[in-house]
Design a protein around this motif. Structure first.
Motif, PDB file in Angstrom:
ATOM      1  N   ARG B 430       0.243  -1.215   0.340  1.00 53.29           N
ATOM      2  CA  ARG B 430       0.061   0.122  -0.268  1.00 53.29           C
ATOM      3  C   ARG B 430       0.793   0.839  -0.271  1.00 53.29           C
ATOM      4  N   ARG B 431       2.160   1.197   0.726  1.00 55.01           N
ATOM      5  CA  ARG B 431       2.810   2.411   0.607  1.00 55.01           C
ATOM      6  C   ARG B 431       3.661   1.969  -0.617  1.00 55.01           C
ATOM      7  N   ALA B 432       3.874   1.278  -1.691  1.00 56.39           N
ATOM      8  CA  ALA B 432       4.845   1.457  -2.694  1.00 56.39           C
ATOM      9  C   ALA B 432       4.626   2.724  -3.570  1.00 56.39           C
ATOM     10  N   ARG B 433       5.229   3.451  -3.616  1.00 56.53           N
ATOM     11  CA  ARG B 433       5.170   4.436  -4.793  1.00 56.53           C
ATOM     12  C   ARG B 433       5.928   4.489  -5.952  1.00 56.53           C
ATOM     13  N   GLU B 434       5.064   4.018  -7.470  1.00 61.38           N
ATOM     14  CA  GLU B 434       5.078   3.965  -8.808  1.00 61.38           C
ATOM     15  C   GLU B 434       5.681   5.490  -9.225  1.00 61.38           C
ATOM     16  N   HIS B 435       6.079   5.059 -10.755  1.00 62.37           N
ATOM     17  CA  HIS B 435       6.758   6.298 -11.260  1.00 62.37           C
ATOM     18  C   HIS B 435       8.236   6.425 -11.000  1.00 62.37           C
ATOM     19  N   VAL B 436       9.130   5.749  -9.681  1.00 60.12           N
ATOM     20  CA  VAL B 436      10.612   6.554  -9.662  1.00 60.12           C
ATOM     21  C   VAL B 436      11.523   5.601  -9.582  1.00 60.12           C
ATOM     22  N   LEU B 437      12.173   5.782 -10.607  1.00 60.99           N
ATOM     23  CA  LEU B 437      13.026   5.081 -11.012  1.00 60.99           C
ATOM     24  C   LEU B 437      14.434   5.207  -9.607  1.00 60.99           C
ATOM     25  N   VAL B 438      14.601   4.076  -9.678  1.00 52.81           N
ATOM     26  CA  VAL B 438      16.275   4.280  -8.972  1.00 52.81           C
ATOM     27  C   VAL B 438      17.838   3.353  -9.534  1.00 52.81           C
ATOM     28  N   ILE B 439      18.207   5.134  -9.885  1.00 53.94           N
ATOM     29  CA  ILE B 439      19.527   4.999 -10.751  1.00 53.94           C
ATOM     30  C   ILE B 439      20.143   4.711 -10.572  1.00 53.94           C
ATOM     31  N   ASN B 440      21.404   3.181 -10.572  1.00 51.48           N
ATOM     32  CA  ASN B 440      22.283   3.019  -9.973  1.00 51.48           C
ATOM     33  C   ASN B 440      22.990   3.492 -10.912  1.00 51.48           C
ATOM     34  N   TYR B 441      24.727   4.610 -11.175  1.00 52.34           N
ATOM     35  CA  TYR B 441      25.326   5.377 -12.137  1.00 52.34           C
ATOM     36  C   TYR B 441      26.663   4.678 -11.580  1.00 52.34           C
ATOM     37  N   ALA B 442      26.682   4.236 -11.061  1.00 49.29           N
ATOM     38  CA  ALA B 442      28.147   3.810 -11.188  1.00 49.29           C
ATOM     39  C   ALA B 442      29.433   2.934 -11.924  1.00 49.29           C
ATOM     40  N   ALA B 443      27.939   2.180 -12.935  1.00 45.81           N
ATOM     41  CA  ALA B 443      28.842   2.153 -14.027  1.00 45.81           C
ATOM     42  C   ALA B 443      28.473   2.885 -15.646  1.00 45.81           C
ATOM     43  N   LEU B 444      28.627   3.754 -16.021  1.00 46.74           N
ATOM     44  CA  LEU B 444      27.942   4.937 -16.144  1.00 46.74           C
ATOM     45  C   LEU B 444      28.919   5.192 -16.600  1.00 46.74           C
ATOM     46  N   SER B 445      30.172   4.802 -17.291  1.00 49.36           N
ATOM     47  CA  SER B 445      31.233   6.255 -17.875  1.00 49.36           C
ATOM     48  C   SER B 445      31.244   6.037 -19.962  1.00 49.36           C
ATOM     49  N   GLY B 446      31.424   6.874 -20.102  1.00 50.17           N
ATOM     50  CA  GLY B 446      31.848   6.638 -21.839  1.00 50.17           C
ATOM     51  C   GLY B 446      30.385   6.544 -22.480  1.00 50.17           C
ATOM     52  N   GLY B 447      30.771   5.037 -23.150  1.00 50.89           N
ATOM     53  CA  GLY B 447      29.807   4.487 -24.227  1.00 50.89           C
ATOM     54  C   GLY B 447      28.827   3.727 -23.484  1.00 50.89           C
ATOM     55  N   ARG B 448      28.681   3.480 -22.014  1.00 51.37           N
ATOM     56  CA  ARG B 448      27.762   3.277 -21.276  1.00 51.37           C
ATOM     57  C   ARG B 448      26.690   4.458 -21.314  1.00 51.37           C
ATOM     58  N   LEU B 449      26.440   5.525 -20.624  1.00 49.37           N
ATOM     59  CA  LEU B 449      25.798   6.402 -20.526  1.00 49.37           C
ATOM     60  C   LEU B 449      25.899   6.986 -21.279  1.00 49.37           C
ATOM     61  N   SER B 450      26.501   6.753 -23.154  1.00 48.89           N
ATOM     62  CA  SER B 450      25.244   7.269 -24.255  1.00 48.89           C
ATOM     63  C   SER B 450      24.567   6.442 -24.475  1.00 48.89           C
ATOM     64  N   GLU B 451      24.486   5.206 -23.943  1.00 53.46           N
ATOM     65  CA  GLU B 451      23.321   4.026 -24.259  1.00 53.46           C
ATOM     66  C   GLU B 451      22.600   4.097 -23.270  1.00 53.46           C
ATOM     67  N   ALA B 452      22.368   4.220 -21.737  1.00 51.63           N
ATOM     68  CA  ALA B 452      21.857   4.200 -20.778  1.00 51.63           C
ATOM     69  C   ALA B 452      20.464   5.645 -21.693  1.00 51.63           C
ATOM     70  N   VAL B 453      21.080   6.474 -21.934  1.00 53.22           N
ATOM     71  CA  VAL B 453      20.657   8.010 -21.992  1.00 53.22           C
ATOM     72  C   VAL B 453      19.143   7.198 -23.107  1.00 53.22           C
ATOM     73  N   GLU B 454      20.386   6.549 -24.600  1.00 56.66           N
ATOM     74  CA  GLU B 454      19.013   6.223 -25.920  1.00 56.66           C
ATOM     75  C   GLU B 454      17.936   5.456 -25.088  1.00 56.66           C
ATOM     76  N   LEU B 455      18.863   3.856 -24.612  1.00 52.03           N
ATOM     77  CA  LEU B 455      18.085   3.937 -24.324  1.00 52.03           C
ATOM     78  C   LEU B 455      16.658   4.024 -23.124  1.00 52.03           C
ATOM     79  N   LEU B 456      16.789   4.587 -22.316  1.00 50.43           N
ATOM     80  CA  LEU B 456      15.976   5.623 -21.223  1.00 50.43           C
ATOM     81  C   LEU B 456      15.285   6.456 -22.247  1.00 50.43           C
ATOM     82  N   GLU B 457      15.731   7.172 -23.358  1.00 51.70           N
ATOM     83  CA  GLU B 457      15.007   7.748 -24.546  1.00 51.70           C
ATOM     84  C   GLU B 457      13.516   6.856 -24.916  1.00 51.70           C
ATOM     85  N   GLN B 458      13.676   5.612 -25.274  1.00 48.06           N
ATOM     86  CA  GLN B 458      13.271   4.722 -25.807  1.00 48.06           C
ATOM     87  C   GLN B 458      12.302   4.975 -25.294  1.00 48.06           C
ATOM     88  N   VAL B 459      12.433   3.872 -24.027  1.00 43.96           N
ATOM     89  CA  VAL B 459      11.463   3.755 -23.088  1.00 43.96           C
ATOM     90  C   VAL B 459      10.588   4.479 -21.932  1.00 43.96           C
TER      91      VAL B 459
END
Lengths: 461, 461
Positions: B430-459
């Motif tokens: 009953r306490r679940a809050r929808e529509h909030v992403l937990v973004i673990n960013y530690a691995a997002l460097s260089g190419g992975r970051l642009s990939e993340a942005v692209e994929l998130l844009e699609q979603v």
């Protein structure tokens, strides 16, 4: 009067447990500085233990400076034992206590470290670190590194005739850790355990909240009538070499146990903790390998064969449990470090493990003969009767004596000798058999053997 | 109709859990080959879940060849999915399933392995193996190698201002394993857990048989009214950086929590899982260091700062619990391999750990800025709102969307992107809050970051 639940002591000897209880109450301040402890006789009567037990507990507290004996008045809690100073002075903190340094420990079942090819391990470690530095950092899947699971499956196939796929294998941080996971897998189920049996197994399961029932043994292993009567859903056994009795369960009984599992829908946890060290030319097939119904979980570890310092064990799940395991336990990270899994995988796959085992078996056989003949020539030879083992690292030695196990233990501990008794392994105290020593002989080579003989002569004669 | 207890799913998404349940029934033969699965709409209604959830579960089964879709007739169990062949062909075994290879995993909170000084570790390992080859073989005491406990105590003193003695430290195979031991230490006690909170904590405690009650959070951390009302004896919290909300509990609330523990005789487990990675200039004192009454157990691990592949964590016990710990849990062997403990001790004592941490903090700060500015420039910038973190490896991203979390997840998974949602962390649904992403960013460097942005844009757009 002080009251403690002595049934909660697990495999700890009563006097040691009582000592810990008193010590804990002193450190927590429940027994205040200057307070008088109950008289030994009175406390013994109150707790239903012998005076010698209370005496031993009090002496240990005194030796540590937690209590002081005042002549003809009794024992009093020392001021220096109060919590505020416990960390820096006074009593050494409790976690250290269990780790008393023994002159000789016949209860430890470690193999001799000098037999292990440390050089090979070091070489493989260096090779992994240079060829694949990420091995250190990449986290492995829940069930373990696939290369290691493949290596274990290959070993089980070649060496034990077990046709298992790597997917059935779960790697964990030693057998004890795997017991905890099994308790969670079967949470709510009643467990049947061998009585007598290895105390840690019971401690781990009951600690995890499982209800455990002792099942007695006959000459073939677990008694089927008791097993059926107790209504357990999970049976934990060591059919290859029961601890401490040394019983090997013959094929017919193995079949009966499997048909118990099949007909009741129960499961058998087959704990193959030391069958690698069997001396018989042709070991019996494991329960797991003749289990057509998928009701056996096989558990083994590298603690006995490589080193207890190498916390790695594994289990083999039947296909039918893979889904359930994954649902319920798949969220846990694999508790064995990645680097170690990479090295162990190469150690097994490269054939080093089998070569080491064969050397180890020979060394244990030689050591066993040396121990048995030294004991036969000893001053206590006439007072003992030894059951010769076909397998494993321990044997039983029945003592003709009037002294209780507690008295013998106390005598030995005063000499710095740690003994293991069959009565320590009793689950139901009514079944406890006194006057049987469990001798773990793996570490008794050269000077340590003559020391063992000397110390045992002092204790037993 | 098929009925499954969906509340048992832990942090697994519903569709994935349902998929596992169905798959398990197919492999066990409970759902026979050729049998028709219930209609999607009917099953959804029966289980009280959305049709899209059932659809996702059925699609995954179909993709694996466990079921087949017959046009206009529905889904049928395939013959090839039977248990006998499951190991070698047909469905890949279940234990592997959880380990799907993701193109990008924003749920994993691993740091970037490339930041770790593997060379130093390798050098120290070689040095231990050559100077002290027995390190590999000698078993360490239950609570861990004394040198390692001393190194950790020194680190805590210097870095966190915690005056602890090495005797208070227990080394274990990662935080999860230590949770299992804590559940045994406090067996029978009711646990209060933060809601929302890190799902593995709840899974580990409930798996160990503990009764767990959710306690809600306000802007300062755990709500005291709910805590008092629930009557729990043990509270598990992360005051330095709550997961997933990122809340830092201020000093006044810390004091209130300590006085709750003192007045009720309760205990607080302070889980300091990632405060090493704080960016604030002066972190608050840990609860443990301001706890005069001995009611706090401090837990931390090296999984976040060294590597999740290095299974080592530790806890700091208050003096008063040392005896109890030793009685109840002292029989367990220390689950971290000796060699690793020796190397880790040298790594910390030699100052390498602190140097690594300072590099790691800088890298995380840089990475966080890069991720935040890339997200601010992205196509989804107008649809999200980010809470900027002061600490740790994740942040929250609120999404303006009409799609449910389940739909978003499904969209992402089709692209090979794994998302973590705040609703996954809800204990009380009953306490679940929808529509909030937990973004673990530690691995997002260089190419992975642009990939993340692209994929998130699609979603998200």
């Amino acid at each position: 009067m002080l009251t403690y639940d002595l049934t909660a002591r697990g495999r700890t000897p009563i006097y040691e447990y009582l000592y810990h209880c008193l010590r804990s109450d002193i450190l927590s301040g429940k027994l205040a500085s200057g307070e008088k402890l109950p008289g030994k006789r009175a406390l013994a009567e109150h707790l239903g233990v012998s005076v010698i037990t209370v005496e031993a507990a009090y002496s240990q507290l005194e030796a540590e400076g937690c209590v002081e004996a005042r002549p003809r008045r009794g024992f009093y809690v020392c001021a220096g034992a109060m919590p505020a100073v416990a960390a820096s002075q006074g009593c050494p903190p409790a976690i250290r206590d269990g780790e008393r340094k023994w002159k000789l420990d016949l209860r430890s079942n470690s193999v001799d470290a000098s037999l292990f090819p440390v050089g090979v391990w070091a070489k493989l470690t260096r090779r992994v670190l240079s060829e694949d530095p990420d091995a250190l950092l990449t986290s492995v899947p829940h069930a373990g590194l696939m290369e290691l699971r493949e290596a274990i499956a290959g070993y089980l196939r070649g060496y034990k005739g077990m046709a298992v796929s790597p997917e059935q294998i779960v790697v964990g941080a030693g057998a004890e850790f795997l017991y905890l996971l099994l308790a969670q897998l079967f949470s709510g189920a009643a467990f049947a355990l061998e009585d007598p049996g290895y105390p840690k197994i019971r401690q781990a399961y009951t600690g995890s909240g499982a209800v455990c029932t002792p099942v007695g043994l006959d000459a073939q292993g677990v008694r089927l009538d008791e097993l059926r009567a107790c209504g357990a859903a999970v049976l934990h056994i060591s059919p290859a070499h029961q601890y401490p009795t040394g019983l090997v369960t013959p094929l017919a009984r193995r079949q009966e146990l499997l048909s118990w599992a099949r007909s009741t829908g129960g499961y058998i946890i087959e704990d193959d903790y030391d069958s690698e060290l069997g001396f018989a030319p042709r070991p019996l097939p494991t329960l797991s390998s003749i289990d057509a119904a998928g009701r056996v979980i096989y558990v083994s570890s590298f603690s006995q064969t490589i080193s207890p310092g190498m916390r790695a064990g594994y289990l083999v799940l039947p296909e039918r449990l893979l889904g359930e395991w994954s649902h319920r336990l798949g969220f846990y990270s694999c508790a064995v470090p990645s680097l170690e899994q990479h090295v162990l995988a190469r150690f097994i796959a490269g054939g080093y493990y089998e070569r080491h085992l064969s050397r180890l078996r020979k060394a244990c056989r030689d050591r066993r003969s040396a121990v048995l003949s030294a004991f036969a020539r000893s001053g206590f030879a006439g007072r003992v009767e030894i059951s010769e083992p076909e397998v494993g690292l321990h044997f039983l030695m029945q003592i003709k004596t009037k002294a209780s196990d507690a008295e013998l233990r106390l005598r030995a501990e005063k000499l710095g000798l740690r003994l293991g008794f069959m009565s320590d392994c009793a689950f139901d105290p009514r079944r406890a058999r006194e006057h049987v020593l469990v001798i773990n002989y793996a570490a008794l080579s050269g000077g340590r053997l003559s020391e063992a003989v000397e110390l045992l002569e002092q204790v037993l004669t």
